[in-house]
Every structure is written in structure tokens, then in C-alpha cells.
Design a protein around this motif. Structure first.
Motif, PDB file in Angstrom:
ATOM      1  N   VAL A   1      19.420 -22.920  -0.153  1.00 46.89           N
ATOM      2  CA  VAL A   1      18.514 -22.752   0.981  1.00 46.89           C
ATOM      3  C   VAL A   1      18.003 -21.329   0.880  1.00 46.89           C
ATOM      4  O   VAL A   1      18.787 -20.392   0.688  1.00 46.89           O
ATOM      5  CB  VAL A   1      19.241 -22.991   2.324  1.00 46.89           C
ATOM      6  N   ASP A   2      16.693 -21.150   0.979  1.00 53.06           N
ATOM      7  CA  ASP A   2      16.141 -19.808   0.773  1.00 53.06           C
ATOM      8  C   ASP A   2      14.932 -19.587   1.662  1.00 53.06           C
ATOM      9  O   ASP A   2      14.281 -20.539   2.122  1.00 53.06           O
ATOM     10  CB  ASP A   2      15.760 -19.623  -0.699  1.00 53.06           C
ATOM     11  N   TYR A   3      14.658 -18.321   1.897  1.00 50.14           N
ATOM     12  CA  TYR A   3      13.459 -17.859   2.594  1.00 50.14           C
ATOM     13  C   TYR A   3      12.570 -17.243   1.530  1.00 50.14           C
ATOM     14  O   TYR A   3      13.050 -16.478   0.685  1.00 50.14           O
ATOM     15  CB  TYR A   3      13.865 -16.823   3.642  1.00 50.14           C
ATOM     16  N   ASP A   4      11.291 -17.572   1.534  1.00 51.12           N
ATOM     17  CA  ASP A   4      10.392 -17.079   0.497  1.00 51.12           C
ATOM     18  C   ASP A   4      10.055 -15.616   0.763  1.00 51.12           C
ATOM     19  O   ASP A   4       9.095 -15.298   1.470  1.00 51.12           O
ATOM     20  CB  ASP A   4       9.131 -17.931   0.446  1.00 51.12           C
ATOM     21  N   ASN A   5      10.861 -14.730   0.186  1.00 53.74           N
ATOM     22  CA  ASN A   5      10.666 -13.301   0.414  1.00 53.74           C
ATOM     23  C   ASN A   5       9.445 -12.745  -0.306  1.00 53.74           C
ATOM     24  O   ASN A   5       8.927 -11.696   0.069  1.00 53.74           O
ATOM     25  CB  ASN A   5      11.929 -12.544  -0.002  1.00 53.74           C
ATOM     26  N   GLY A   6       8.989 -13.446  -1.338  1.00 56.74           N
ATOM     27  CA  GLY A   6       7.736 -13.069  -1.958  1.00 56.74           C
ATOM     28  C   GLY A   6       6.574 -13.301  -1.008  1.00 56.74           C
ATOM     29  O   GLY A   6       5.686 -12.446  -0.851  1.00 56.74           O
ATOM     30  N   ALA A   7       6.570 -14.465  -0.350  1.00 54.13           N
ATOM     31  CA  ALA A   7       5.530 -14.761   0.636  1.00 54.13           C
ATOM     32  C   ALA A   7       5.607 -13.782   1.804  1.00 54.13           C
ATOM     33  O   ALA A   7       4.572 -13.365   2.345  1.00 54.13           O
ATOM     34  CB  ALA A   7       5.672 -16.197   1.129  1.00 54.13           C
ATOM     35  N   TYR A   8       6.842 -13.412   2.194  1.00 54.49           N
ATOM     36  CA  TYR A   8       7.014 -12.432   3.275  1.00 54.49           C
ATOM     37  C   TYR A   8       6.381 -11.095   2.908  1.00 54.49           C
ATOM     38  O   TYR A   8       5.627 -10.502   3.694  1.00 54.49           O
ATOM     39  CB  TYR A   8       8.495 -12.235   3.595  1.00 54.49           C
ATOM     40  N   ALA A   9       6.681 -10.595   1.700  1.00 52.39           N
ATOM     41  CA  ALA A   9       6.145  -9.296   1.281  1.00 52.39           C
ATOM     42  C   ALA A   9       4.619  -9.339   1.232  1.00 52.39           C
ATOM     43  O   ALA A   9       3.940  -8.407   1.696  1.00 52.39           O
ATOM     44  CB  ALA A   9       6.713  -8.904  -0.081  1.00 52.39           C
ATOM     45  N   ASP A  10       4.052 -10.414   0.675  1.00 48.00           N
ATOM     46  CA  ASP A  10       2.602 -10.548   0.611  1.00 48.00           C
ATOM     47  C   ASP A  10       2.002 -10.564   2.018  1.00 48.00           C
ATOM     48  O   ASP A  10       1.001  -9.889   2.297  1.00 48.00           O
ATOM     49  CB  ASP A  10       2.242 -11.831  -0.134  1.00 48.00           C
ATOM     50  N   LEU A  11       2.635 -11.305   2.919  1.00 49.72           N
ATOM     51  CA  LEU A  11       2.147 -11.439   4.290  1.00 49.72           C
ATOM     52  C   LEU A  11       2.181 -10.108   5.030  1.00 49.72           C
ATOM     53  O   LEU A  11       1.198  -9.721   5.687  1.00 49.72           O
ATOM     54  CB  LEU A  11       3.006 -12.476   5.019  1.00 49.72           C
ATOM     55  N   ILE A  12       3.287  -9.373   4.915  1.00 44.47           N
ATOM     56  CA  ILE A  12       3.422  -8.136   5.689  1.00 44.47           C
ATOM     57  C   ILE A  12       2.552  -7.022   5.113  1.00 44.47           C
ATOM     58  O   ILE A  12       2.000  -6.200   5.852  1.00 44.47           O
ATOM     59  CB  ILE A  12       4.910  -7.713   5.787  1.00 44.47           C
TER      60      ILE A  12
ATOM     61  N   TYR B   1      16.574 -12.286  -3.826  1.00 43.67           N
ATOM     62  CA  TYR B   1      15.542 -12.131  -2.806  1.00 43.67           C
ATOM     63  C   TYR B   1      14.878 -10.767  -2.883  1.00 43.67           C
ATOM     64  O   TYR B   1      13.697 -10.613  -2.549  1.00 43.67           O
ATOM     65  CB  TYR B   1      16.107 -12.438  -1.413  1.00 43.67           C
ATOM     66  N   ALA B   2      15.601  -9.768  -3.394  1.00 41.86           N
ATOM     67  CA  ALA B   2      15.006  -8.448  -3.597  1.00 41.86           C
ATOM     68  C   ALA B   2      13.981  -8.493  -4.717  1.00 41.86           C
ATOM     69  O   ALA B   2      12.908  -7.885  -4.635  1.00 41.86           O
ATOM     70  CB  ALA B   2      16.088  -7.434  -3.931  1.00 41.86           C
ATOM     71  N   HIS B   3      14.313  -9.239  -5.769  1.00 38.12           N
ATOM     72  CA  HIS B   3      13.383  -9.383  -6.899  1.00 38.12           C
ATOM     73  C   HIS B   3      12.078 -10.030  -6.432  1.00 38.12           C
ATOM     74  O   HIS B   3      10.984  -9.548  -6.753  1.00 38.12           O
ATOM     75  CB  HIS B   3      14.036 -10.231  -7.990  1.00 38.12           C
ATOM     76  N   HIS B   4      12.189 -11.122  -5.676  1.00 37.41           N
ATOM     77  CA  HIS B   4      10.994 -11.806  -5.186  1.00 37.41           C
ATOM     78  C   HIS B   4      10.178 -10.893  -4.275  1.00 37.41           C
ATOM     79  O   HIS B   4       8.937 -10.851  -4.362  1.00 37.41           O
ATOM     80  CB  HIS B   4      11.388 -13.076  -4.427  1.00 37.41           C
ATOM     81  N   MET B   5      10.855 -10.157  -3.413  1.00 40.14           N
ATOM     82  CA  MET B   5      10.167  -9.276  -2.475  1.00 40.14           C
ATOM     83  C   MET B   5       9.464  -8.128  -3.194  1.00 40.14           C
ATOM     84  O   MET B   5       8.294  -7.820  -2.925  1.00 40.14           O
ATOM     85  CB  MET B   5      11.170  -8.722  -1.446  1.00 40.14           C
ATOM     86  N   ALA B   6      10.163  -7.486  -4.121  1.00 43.90           N
ATOM     87  CA  ALA B   6       9.612  -6.323  -4.816  1.00 43.90           C
ATOM     88  C   ALA B   6       8.422  -6.709  -5.692  1.00 43.90           C
ATOM     89  O   ALA B   6       7.413  -5.996  -5.729  1.00 43.90           O
ATOM     90  CB  ALA B   6      10.699  -5.653  -5.655  1.00 43.90           C
ATOM     91  N   GLU B   7       8.530  -7.837  -6.402  1.00 43.65           N
ATOM     92  CA  GLU B   7       7.440  -8.266  -7.264  1.00 43.65           C
ATOM     93  C   GLU B   7       6.181  -8.571  -6.458  1.00 43.65           C
ATOM     94  O   GLU B   7       5.067  -8.173  -6.833  1.00 43.65           O
ATOM     95  CB  GLU B   7       7.855  -9.498  -8.079  1.00 43.65           C
TER      96      GLU B   7
ATOM     97  N   HIS C   1       0.491   4.233  15.671  1.00 44.44           N
ATOM     98  CA  HIS C   1      -0.582   5.235  15.639  1.00 44.44           C
ATOM     99  C   HIS C   1      -0.675   5.846  14.237  1.00 44.44           C
ATOM    100  O   HIS C   1      -1.639   5.605  13.519  1.00 44.44           O
ATOM    101  CB  HIS C   1      -0.329   6.326  16.687  1.00 44.44           C
ATOM    102  N   ASP C   2       0.345   6.636  13.871  1.00 40.32           N
ATOM    103  CA  ASP C   2       0.345   7.299  12.560  1.00 40.32           C
ATOM    104  C   ASP C   2       0.948   6.418  11.474  1.00 40.32           C
ATOM    105  O   ASP C   2       0.702   6.641  10.284  1.00 40.32           O
ATOM    106  CB  ASP C   2       1.148   8.612  12.627  1.00 40.32           C
ATOM    107  N   ILE C   3       1.748   5.476  11.880  1.00 41.67           N
ATOM    108  CA  ILE C   3       2.480   4.668  10.906  1.00 41.67           C
ATOM    109  C   ILE C   3       2.801   3.313  11.516  1.00 41.67           C
ATOM    110  O   ILE C   3       2.972   3.184  12.743  1.00 41.67           O
ATOM    111  CB  ILE C   3       3.782   5.392  10.478  1.00 41.67           C
ATOM    112  N   ASP C   4       2.865   2.284  10.668  1.00 41.79           N
ATOM    113  CA  ASP C   4       3.359   0.966  11.064  1.00 41.79           C
ATOM    114  C   ASP C   4       4.578   0.630  10.227  1.00 41.79           C
ATOM    115  O   ASP C   4       4.649   0.975   9.045  1.00 41.79           O
ATOM    116  CB  ASP C   4       2.286  -0.108  10.869  1.00 41.79           C
ATOM    117  N   ILE C   5       5.540  -0.045  10.843  1.00 42.21           N
ATOM    118  CA  ILE C   5       6.746  -0.488  10.134  1.00 42.21           C
ATOM    119  C   ILE C   5       6.850  -1.992  10.280  1.00 42.21           C
ATOM    120  O   ILE C   5       6.815  -2.534  11.394  1.00 42.21           O
ATOM    121  CB  ILE C   5       8.009   0.201  10.675  1.00 42.21           C
ATOM    122  N   GLY C   6       6.950  -2.670   9.141  1.00 43.69           N
ATOM    123  CA  GLY C   6       7.073  -4.118   9.135  1.00 43.69           C
ATOM    124  C   GLY C   6       8.471  -4.549   8.754  1.00 43.69           C
ATOM    125  O   GLY C   6       9.125  -3.913   7.921  1.00 43.69           O
ATOM    126  N   SER C   7       8.925  -5.640   9.351  1.00 46.02           N
ATOM    127  CA  SER C   7      10.278  -6.117   9.078  1.00 46.02           C
ATOM    128  C   SER C   7      10.378  -7.601   9.373  1.00 46.02           C
ATOM    129  O   SER C   7       9.533  -8.173  10.067  1.00 46.02           O
ATOM    130  CB  SER C   7      11.293  -5.355   9.929  1.00 46.02           C
TER     131      SER C   7
END
Length: 347
Positions: free
Chosen positions: A170-181, A204-210, A279-285
Motif C-alpha cells: 500500500v503506497d502514497y504516490d509521493n512523486g505525484a505529491y512532489a509534482d503537485l506541491i 518514497y524519498a526516491h519518488h519524491m526527490a525525482e 508573504h516572504d516564503i511558503d512551506i508545503g507539506s
């Protein structure tokens, strides 16, 4: 001094025979109903379980193991260094809740992050102390998957591999997450992003980073991965490392995080550097527990349903145990723009 007279209930524990007598069913039918056998009707199962609960029936584990070879135990193997306010806590709750009404009980087996993650898996296999295993922090080339597959031992992983081995996950598509954010931060005007990644050995780190690299390049913006530390490090280390990066490059205007703890540390680092969220920065999570929505309304959050993932993991494993010839369950949750939670816009 006379001894108190024990009641029948105190002299002996209720047995399968007790339930059979109270329901008018055969002992074998009672046993199969309690073990969630597929050929027993739901009404019968509920009747048997209701009686069992009312009289305080508890299976004799030693007897169950002798009769069936099963332990009625599911082992959840987790690193002791986990995001306990996020993923790990949600997984434990969800799996435990999904096992309600079944004969199975959850045992959490922690292991130190500096030890071999194969050790608890080997222990379960060698001692036959569980009927199946669930684990997370899955790696692209994961020796736990190889060993469990070779031993034909039921398991389900939270995360995918790239080993050429078919297995339940069971997995969450962290590649899609990174692209989306990344695209959402760019939509808000951000042009220089950094990623606080999970440990890069994990899948999941590999998918996110790529995906982070590819989307930043496709959109023509700067994107850097803070590889000196990871989202699994101590929160003070994450805060210090992120603060140092912000001090070194005043043009950084966006941070993407992988865990709740890393996001909180990144917010502290950004605010300590004089930047204002929204304002100066946004943080996504990713948001797994609604904590971050309360912590800072200005955060850009994408929903991840870890509770549902835990339920899917439990169901997938129970199917392997009870229906070993059934197809393996593989579930991938893909986030979309609809999963971006509303917050306070830039202003």
C-alpha cells in the motif's frame, strides 16, 4: 477461616463448547465463525461473536496454535525513530481498528534505527510468533521483501520496491505529491524551492526527490534538495540545517517537507530567519493528522490519508493469510489538486 466458594464462571473459563451450547451450533461452526471463515454467513459470525463477547470468551493461544498452526497475531515492524505525531501513530491506530472483529491481534515490534531491519523480521519467521508482517520505511531494494518472499511468509509493505518481485503493498504516490506541491508553490509566485527529504535510501524519498527535480526543471525554477540531513533526523537538527540553508541563500522562498515534525522544524527555521509565512516564503507539506492546519493556517498542505492506508495494509495481509491463492493486493493512492487543503492565501 472458611474459603470463599468460587462461582462456576470463576472455576472455569468459557470455551468453544460453551458458545456452541448457548447458540445451538456445532463446535466446529463456532470455531470457524470466530476465525472469520469465508464459508460462514455474516449473521452467524455476528451471533457467535456477540455470545463470545458477552461471556468473556478468550481463545487459548497455545491450543489454537496446536490445532491450526496459527498464532492469530499480526506483527507491525516499525523503526523506533518514527514521526510519532504523524504516520506511525496513524498506522498503529488504523491497523488495530481494522483487526477488530477478527481473531487477530496486533503486536508492534520496534527496532533501533541503527540496527539491521531484517532482525525483527527474521525473529518472527524463525519463532513463528506471528501469522503475518506489516512494515514501512520500504526501500527500493529491500531485503525484507526478498526474505519474506523466499520464505513464503505473508506480508504487506507500506511502500513499493523496484526489485522485480511481486508483493503486496500500500503506497502514497509521493512523486505525484512532489509534482503537485511544486506547481502549487509556483502558482503562488515562488521561484527558489528547497526540499527537506526523507532518508534517500527509502523508496518514497526516491519518488519524491525525482519528481521534485523534474518538475522544478520543467517549470524553469531553482530547486535544491537539502541532503545533509533528512526528515527523520532529530527536530533540532532539521531546524538548524534548514535555518542554515535559509541564511546562506536569501532568495529561497519555498520549502517542501515530507513529515509533520520536519514541517514544524522548517516553520521555526523560516520564522527565525525573519521570513513571514504566506508573504516572504511558503512551506508545503503532507497533512496526516490535522495538526499542521491548526499549527499554522498559512501552510500549503496536501492531504494524505494514512488511516486508510493502515486499513488497506491490514486487509491485504488478512487476505494473504486467509486466501493464499488470491491475487496480491497492491494499492496506490494518487493525490490530486482536490487534496490541497484550504488555508490562508498570500497577502
Amino acid at each position: 477461616m472458611s474459603r470463599p466458594v468460587d462461582s462456576p464462571a470463576r472455576r472455569s473459563q468459557p470455551t468453544l463448547k460453551t458458545i456452541a451450547q448457548m447458540t445451538g451450533l456445532a463446535v466446529t461452526t463456532v470455531s470457524r465463525a470466530l476465525n472469520d471463515a469465508p464459508d460462514i454467513g455474516q449473521a452467524t459470525k455476528e451471533k457467535v461473536r456477540g455470545v463470545a463477547k458477552s461471556i468473556g470468551y478468550r481463545p487459548n493461544r497455545a491450543g489454537v496454535r496446536l490445532r491450526t498452526g496459527k498464532t492469530n497475531v499480526i506483527a507491525l515492524v516499525l523503526s523506533s525513530q518514527q514521526d510519532v505525531i504523524g504516520h506511525a501513530a496513524q498506522l498503529v491506530y488504523a491497523i488495530s481498528d481494522e483487526l477488530k472483529g477478527t481473531p487477530y491481534h496486533l503486536v508492534v515490534m520496534p527496532y533501533a534505527p541503527d540496527t539491521d531491519p531484517l532482525i525483527p523480521v527474521r525473529y518472527v519467521i524463525e519463532t513463528h510468533s506471528a501469522d503475518g508482517i506489516i512494515f514501512n520505511q520500504t526501500m527500493l531494494n529491500d531485503e525484507r521483501v526478498r526474505l519474506l518472499t523466499q520464505e513464503n511468509f505473508p506480508f504487506s509493505s507500506h511502500g513499493r520496491t523496484e526489485m522485480g518481485i511481486s508483493h503486496s503493498y500500500v503506497d502514497y504516490d509521493n512523486g505525484a505529491y512532489a509534482d503537485l506541491i511544486v506547481r502549487e508553490l509556483v502558482r503562488r509566485g515562488r521561484k527558489n524551492l528547497v526540499l527537506v527529504p526523507p532518508p534517500l535510501i527509502q523508496s518514497y524519498a526516491h519518488h519524491m526527490a525525482e519528481a521534485f527535480r523534474q518538475t522544478c526543471a520543467a517549470l524553469g525554477i531553482k530547486g535544491a534538495i537539502l541532503s545533509e540531513f533528512s526528515a527523520d533526523h532529530d527536530i533540532d537538527d532539521i531546524r538548524a540545517g534548514t535555518f542554515a540553508a535559509l541564511q546562506a541563500d536569501s532568495s529561497i522562498d519555498g520549502i517542501i517537507s515530507a513529515t509533520t515534525a520536519a514541517t514544524i522544524a522548517s516553520v521555526d527555521a523560516a520564522e527565525s530567519s525573519g521570513r513571514r509565512l504566506g508573504h516572504d516564503i511558503d512551506i508545503g507539506s503532507k497533512e496526516v493528522s490535522n495538526l499542521l492546519r491548526v499549527f499554522r493556517r498559512q501552510l500549503v498542505l496536501v492531504r494524505e490519508d494514512t488511516t486508510e492506508a493502515g486499513r488497506h495494509l491490514a486487509r491485504a495481509l488478512l487476505q494473504q493469510i486467509n486466501e493464499p491463492d488470491a491475487p496480491l493486493v497492491c494499492n496506490l493512492s494518487v493525490p490530486t489538486a482536490a487534496d490541497i487543503l484550504p488555508g490562508t492565501p498570500n497577502g
